[in-house]
Each structure stands twice: as C-alpha cells, then as structure tokens.
Design an enzyme around this catalytic site. Structure first.
Site, PDB file in Angstrom:
ATOM      1  N   GLU A   1      41.182  37.579  32.975  1.00 23.69           N
ATOM      2  CA  GLU A   1      42.008  38.641  32.590  1.00 23.69           C
ATOM      3  C   GLU A   1      43.250  39.206  32.508  1.00 23.69           C
ATOM      4  O   GLU A   1      43.882  37.819  33.426  1.00 23.69           O
ATOM      5  CB  GLU A   1      41.485  38.713  34.907  1.00 23.69           C
ATOM      6  CG  GLU A   1      42.437  40.670  34.829  1.00 23.69           C
ATOM      7  CD  GLU A   1      41.376  40.794  36.335  1.00 23.69           C
ATOM      8  OE1 GLU A   1      41.611  42.362  36.564  1.00 23.69           O
ATOM      9  OE2 GLU A   1      41.765  39.881  37.163  1.00 23.69           O
TER      10      GLU A   1
ATOM     11  N   LYS B   1      38.155  47.815  33.941  1.00 21.66           N
ATOM     12  CA  LYS B   1      37.635  47.760  35.464  1.00 21.66           C
ATOM     13  C   LYS B   1      38.107  49.185  36.776  1.00 21.66           C
ATOM     14  O   LYS B   1      38.895  49.748  35.966  1.00 21.66           O
ATOM     15  CB  LYS B   1      38.944  46.408  35.918  1.00 21.66           C
ATOM     16  CG  LYS B   1      38.646  46.573  37.588  1.00 21.66           C
ATOM     17  CD  LYS B   1      40.168  45.426  37.437  1.00 21.66           C
ATOM     18  CE  LYS B   1      39.557  44.284  38.730  1.00 21.66           C
ATOM     19  NZ  LYS B   1      40.976  43.672  39.137  1.00 21.66           N
TER      20      LYS B   1
ATOM     21  N   CYS C   1      36.530  40.870  37.372  1.00 23.71           N
ATOM     22  CA  CYS C   1      37.734  40.005  38.549  1.00 23.71           C
ATOM     23  C   CYS C   1      36.703  40.720  39.876  1.00 23.71           C
ATOM     24  O   CYS C   1      35.976  40.843  40.520  1.00 23.71           O
ATOM     25  CB  CYS C   1      39.137  40.020  39.131  1.00 23.71           C
ATOM     26  SG  CYS C   1      39.522  38.749  39.548  1.00 23.71           S
TER      27      CYS C   1
END
Length: 267
Positions: free
Chosen positions: A45, A115, A153
């Site tokens: 990321e 995300k 994540c």
C-alpha cells in the site's frame, strides 16, 4: 514457470516521501522478482508516496491513473513480462485523495480497487485525508489461468470483502498493506491473513511495509492456511508458486464455500 502454476513475488519495502526514489526502488524489486521467475509482482500500500504523519502532502503527491507512477508500472511490466500490483495515492475531486490498488500489465490497468474501509482506529484517522471507495463490483482480474481479487490493509478486518471477491471467482486474494505497528498488531496481521485464506480456501498474497512503521511479515499463504513464502523483517522479496489443483483439492475436502448459508450484501 508454467502458466498452470504461476509464480508470485511479494515485495516488502518502505516507500517514503520521494516519489522518484520509490519508483527507482520498485524498479529494482520488480527486476529482482522477474529474475527469480515471477509472473506476478505484488508491492505494498502507498507505494508511490508515503509519510507516517498522513498530512496534506498526500494530496500534493497524488497521481491520476494515467500519471507517472502507473506509467512506470506499465513500463516495468512490459520490460520484465510480468503483472505488477501496487497501492498508490490517487487524485480525487473531493479535496481528499483515494487509497487505490492497481493491477498493471504492459497493456495498462487490468483492475483497480479503492479502499473501502478506512483506518479510523488505534488512534489514527485515515478518513481525514482519504475518501472511501464506493461499493461496487468486486475488483478481480484474470492472469496466468487464475483469477485474482484486490483488497487493502484495514479491509482485512472485514471478512465480507474477501468473501465478495471469492464469490466473484477469485482464486487468490491480493492484500497490499501498511499495517501499522502497535500492541499485538503482528498477531492480528498474521491471524487475519491466515483466517481469510482458510475460510475462503484461497491463496492470500500480502505485501507490507517493514519496521519501524509497518509490522513486516509480508507473505503468501496457501488455501489451507500454510505460509509458503515470505519476508519477516527489512526489505526483500519472497517467491512462491500458486497451484490451482491445490485449491480444487482443498475445496473438495473442505467445501465451506458450498456449504455456507449466508449471502454478503452491502449496507
């Protein structure tokens, strides 16, 4: 490597506040992975720009999908004959930016994921600077005879994200991350990655930042929850083969996907 058992490389490195230096380091990592036979190279990321402070410089260094960072990934993919997956800070119209993962071949972007679950936890507020991705079609792409799904994540703590990818046919889940260090965070990272692999009977391919900001433990986990490659500390590259036949055998023995009785739907 045969297309029937593609080779994946997971790269652990520490992006910083220099986009030029990050691109140079990515070039070195992709070249190293390709030299070891990798077909797919996964980076963390925030690979194009990162600052632990999470401030207004994110917007100053955000790029569009036709910017220098993606162009660099495309050139590296063409040069080395690989597909590259990396997280990036993408421009947005809202004044915030997007936390985006791109899968890039020499033909361009094959899939992208923005995300959805932002890191407003453990004393941090990612949403102050990042706008959440919209709920939509699962981010999957096909390569080397397999289907790959993208997530990022903190999404790891929400099993529904992984399940929607597997419901869309994903054989492997790719998880670029900057998993911030803290009490028990290494334990959470390793446990959640393993859980996502076991419950979905799929490979999990995760790339993190090393210490002192990230926890490290970049790894590839097979559909039975076994770590088959990884990097524990510092920067480095781990390489593993992906075996579609192992997925099939695992799902025959443990048909959890077929037996489940609940469907995932957006809120």
């Amino acid at each position: 490597m045969s297309a029937a058992t593609p080779l994946v490389a997971v790269c652990q490195f520490a992006p910083d506040a220099s986009p030029e230096r990050n691109r140079e380091r990515i070039g070195e990592l992709v070249a190293s992975a390709a030299q070891r036979g990798a077909d797919l190279v996964v980076l963390p990321e925030y690979s194009n720009y990162f600052t632990p402070e999470m401030d207004e410089t994110l917007a100053q260094h955000a790029e569009s999908l036709d910017g220098t960072f993606v162009d660099t990934l495309r050139a590296l993919a063409g040069q080395h004959g690989v597909v590259v997956v990396a997280g990036m800070v993408e421009t947005a119209a809202s004044g915030r930016v997007r936390n985006t993962v791109v899968a890039v071949s020499d033909a361009g972007v094959q899939a992208l994921y923005r995300k959805q679950h932002l890191y407003d936890a453990f004393g941090q507020r990612e949403s102050d600077w990042i706008e959440p991705g919209e709920l939509g079609d699962p981010a999957v792409f096909d390569a080397f005879g397999m289907r790959f799904g993208l997530m990022t994540c903190y999404d790891l703590r929400f099993p529904e994200v992984a399940r929607t990818l597997v419901d869309a046919g994903a054989d492997a889940l790719i998880v670029p991350a900057e998993w911030v260090r803290g009490p028990l965070k290494e334990h959470h990272w390793n446990t959640l990655l393993t859980a996502r692999a076991i419950e979905n009977t799929a490979y999990v391919i995760a790339a993190d930042h090393p210490a002192p900001v990230g926890v490290g433990y970049t790894q590839v986990i097979d559909p039975q929850g076994v770590v088959v490659a990884g990097v524990s500390a510092g920067e480095g590259v781990g390489v593993a083969s992906l075996d579609p036949e192992l997925i099939a055998r695992t799902r025959e023995t443990n048909p959890s996907l077929r037996l489940r009785r609940y469907r995932v739907v957006p809120r």
